[in-house]
Design a protein around this motif. Structure first.
Motif, PDB file in Angstrom:
ATOM      1  N   ASN A 284       0.840  -1.200   0.000  1.00 46.17           N
ATOM      2  CA  ASN A 284       0.000   0.000   0.000  1.00 46.17           C
ATOM      3  C   ASN A 284       0.876   1.252   0.000  1.00 46.17           C
ATOM      4  OD1 ASN A 284       0.794   0.584   2.711  1.00 46.17           O
ATOM      5  ND2 ASN A 284      -0.838  -0.752   3.496  1.00 46.17           N
ATOM      6  N   VAL A 285       0.234   2.398  -0.053  1.00 45.08           N
ATOM      7  CA  VAL A 285       0.964   3.666  -0.160  1.00 45.08           C
ATOM      8  C   VAL A 285       1.873   3.883   1.048  1.00 45.08           C
ATOM      9  CG1 VAL A 285       0.724   6.179  -0.218  1.00 45.08           C
ATOM     10  CG2 VAL A 285      -0.749   4.748  -1.659  1.00 45.08           C
ATOM     11  N   SER A 286       1.398   3.570   2.241  1.00 46.47           N
ATOM     12  CA  SER A 286       2.205   3.796   3.445  1.00 46.47           C
ATOM     13  C   SER A 286       3.461   2.940   3.445  1.00 46.47           C
ATOM     14  CB  SER A 286       1.372   3.499   4.698  1.00 46.47           C
ATOM     15  OG  SER A 286       0.328   4.438   4.826  1.00 46.47           O
ATOM     16  N   GLU A 287       3.331   1.672   3.036  1.00 46.42           N
ATOM     17  CA  GLU A 287       4.486   0.779   3.001  1.00 46.42           C
ATOM     18  C   GLU A 287       5.543   1.295   2.032  1.00 46.42           C
ATOM     19  OE1 GLU A 287       2.785  -3.665   3.904  1.00 46.42           O
ATOM     20  OE2 GLU A 287       2.092  -2.688   2.077  1.00 46.42           O
ATOM     21  N   VAL A 288       5.108   1.737   0.873  1.00 46.86           N
ATOM     22  CA  VAL A 288       6.036   2.281  -0.122  1.00 46.86           C
ATOM     23  C   VAL A 288       6.666   3.565   0.396  1.00 46.86           C
ATOM     24  CG1 VAL A 288       6.204   3.306  -2.427  1.00 46.86           C
ATOM     25  CG2 VAL A 288       4.903   1.191  -2.093  1.00 46.86           C
ATOM     26  N   MET A 289       5.878   4.381   1.038  1.00 47.58           N
ATOM     27  CA  MET A 289       6.371   5.653   1.569  1.00 47.58           C
ATOM     28  C   MET A 289       7.526   5.427   2.545  1.00 47.58           C
ATOM     29  SD  MET A 289       4.286   8.419   3.925  1.00 47.58           S
ATOM     30  CE  MET A 289       4.272   7.322   5.348  1.00 47.58           C
ATOM     31  N   TYR A 290       7.353   4.479   3.461  1.00 50.64           N
ATOM     32  CA  TYR A 290       8.405   4.195   4.441  1.00 50.64           C
ATOM     33  C   TYR A 290       9.655   3.626   3.771  1.00 50.64           C
ATOM     34  CZ  TYR A 290       4.872   4.933   8.055  1.00 50.64           C
ATOM     35  OH  TYR A 290       3.914   5.481   8.866  1.00 50.64           O
TER      36      TYR A 290
END
Length: 325
Positions: A284-290
């Protein structure tokens, strides 16, 4: 009736010759169908009566030679293919003709990397210009006096028009139809040719590939360090210290070599990595962001949208097949 001259240079891309012909011939047909007179006289113009393209697979027969065109209203410069220096040398004869016609009042339109030929006239010096994002680095090296805006699809300045890469030039064709034949006709053309009208940016399509064709070795090493440590938080101060250069001098040299500030370069590298993460797999977006070193969701979304023109979620939905399922 407006005269349209479509250049047929050596090493041209065939589609970018025929597509403007088809668009404006189509407008003539739409006008006739509505009981009105056609607006455009369209001719193919070249240095010779026939031009072999794409390794001789196609031959385009011109309607007129350059010296036979005394005056015209609109000139299309199609995209070129292959080595740009060689292509420009082969078509050098066109440059004085383009300058002469512009001086007589003609407007000039470059499609995709036809911008290299238009830029070679000198008429774009000090002006904004767009071209295919893949050619941006080479263009800046060859024409540093031109303001390249490689995220933009359409530029218009003093009767000079340029377009973004590949098929995005269709948006410029629709723009010109609206300017010459009105909004209703532009909408008709957009619908008939299935063009997404009003698209202004090629940012969602850009794949960032940092400019490394320079001779500043410490800057190149800094670029490589940034790219190898995409998940880390990297400061400009850290980079300057690592490569033993004063911060202000480092920032100046980095900008000169790459056309990006160090902060911009770090952001673009991280966002490019994020794009790949969003395009593939189920993260998801959060996982990629981190993974790319951001902890602040608002900041990540803001920078992502600034660079790509889309939110991270919209980008994932657009390019990730698994996100659509």
């Amino acid at each position: 009736m407006k005269k349209i001259s479509i250049l047929v240079p050596e090493d041209a891309v065939l589609a970018s010759i025929d597509d403007p012909r088809m668009m404006f011939a189509g407008v003539n047909e739409f006008l006739l169908a509505s009981g009105r007179e056609p607006m455009f006289q369209i001719e193919l113009v070249g240095m010779t009566s026939s031009v072999a393209l794409h390794g001789g697979r196609f031959t385009v027969h011109t309607d007129r030679l350059l010296h036979e065109v005394e005056r015209t209203d609109l000139i299309f410069i199609p995209a070129l293919i292959g080595d740009m220096q060689e292509a420009l040398q082969k078509n050098a004869q066109m440059l004085p003709w383009l300058r002469e016609q512009y001086a007589k009042g003609a407007e000039l339109v470059s499609l995709c990397i036809g911008a290299f030929l238009l830029a070679s006239t000198g008429l774009l010096n000090g002006k904004k210009c767009s071209t295919h994002w893949r050619s941006a680095n080479d263009f800046r090296i060859m024409f540093p006096e031109i303001d390249l805006v490689d995220d933009t699809i359409i530029t218009e300045e003093q009767g000079l028009y340029t377009s973004g890469g590949a098929n995005s030039y269709w948006n410029l064709l629709v723009y010109l139809v609206e300017k010459m034949a009105g909004r209703p006709m532009a909408i008709t053309a957009a619908k008939v040719y299935a063009i997404e009208i009003e698209r202004k940016s090629q940012s969602p399509f850009i794949m960032f590939n940092g400019q490394k064709g320079h001779s500043d070795e410490p800057v190149r090493l800094a670029q490589e360090f940034i790219e190898k440590n995409v998940g880390d938080k990297i400061s400009v101060e850290e980079l300057a210290t690592r490569f033993a250069i004063g911060r202000r001098n480092f920032e100046r040299r980095f900008k000169k070599a790459t056309n990006n500030t160090p902060i911009e370069y770090i952001q673009r590298v991280k966002i490019e990595a994020a794009k790949k993460g969003l395009e593939n797999g189920r993260k998801n977006v959060s996982e990629v962001m981190y993974e790319v070193g951001y902890a602040d969701t608002k900041s990540f979304r803001s920078i992502f949208k600034k660079i790509t023109g889309l939110s991270p979620a919209d980008y994932r939905n657009k390019y990730n097949k698994e996100a659509i399922l």
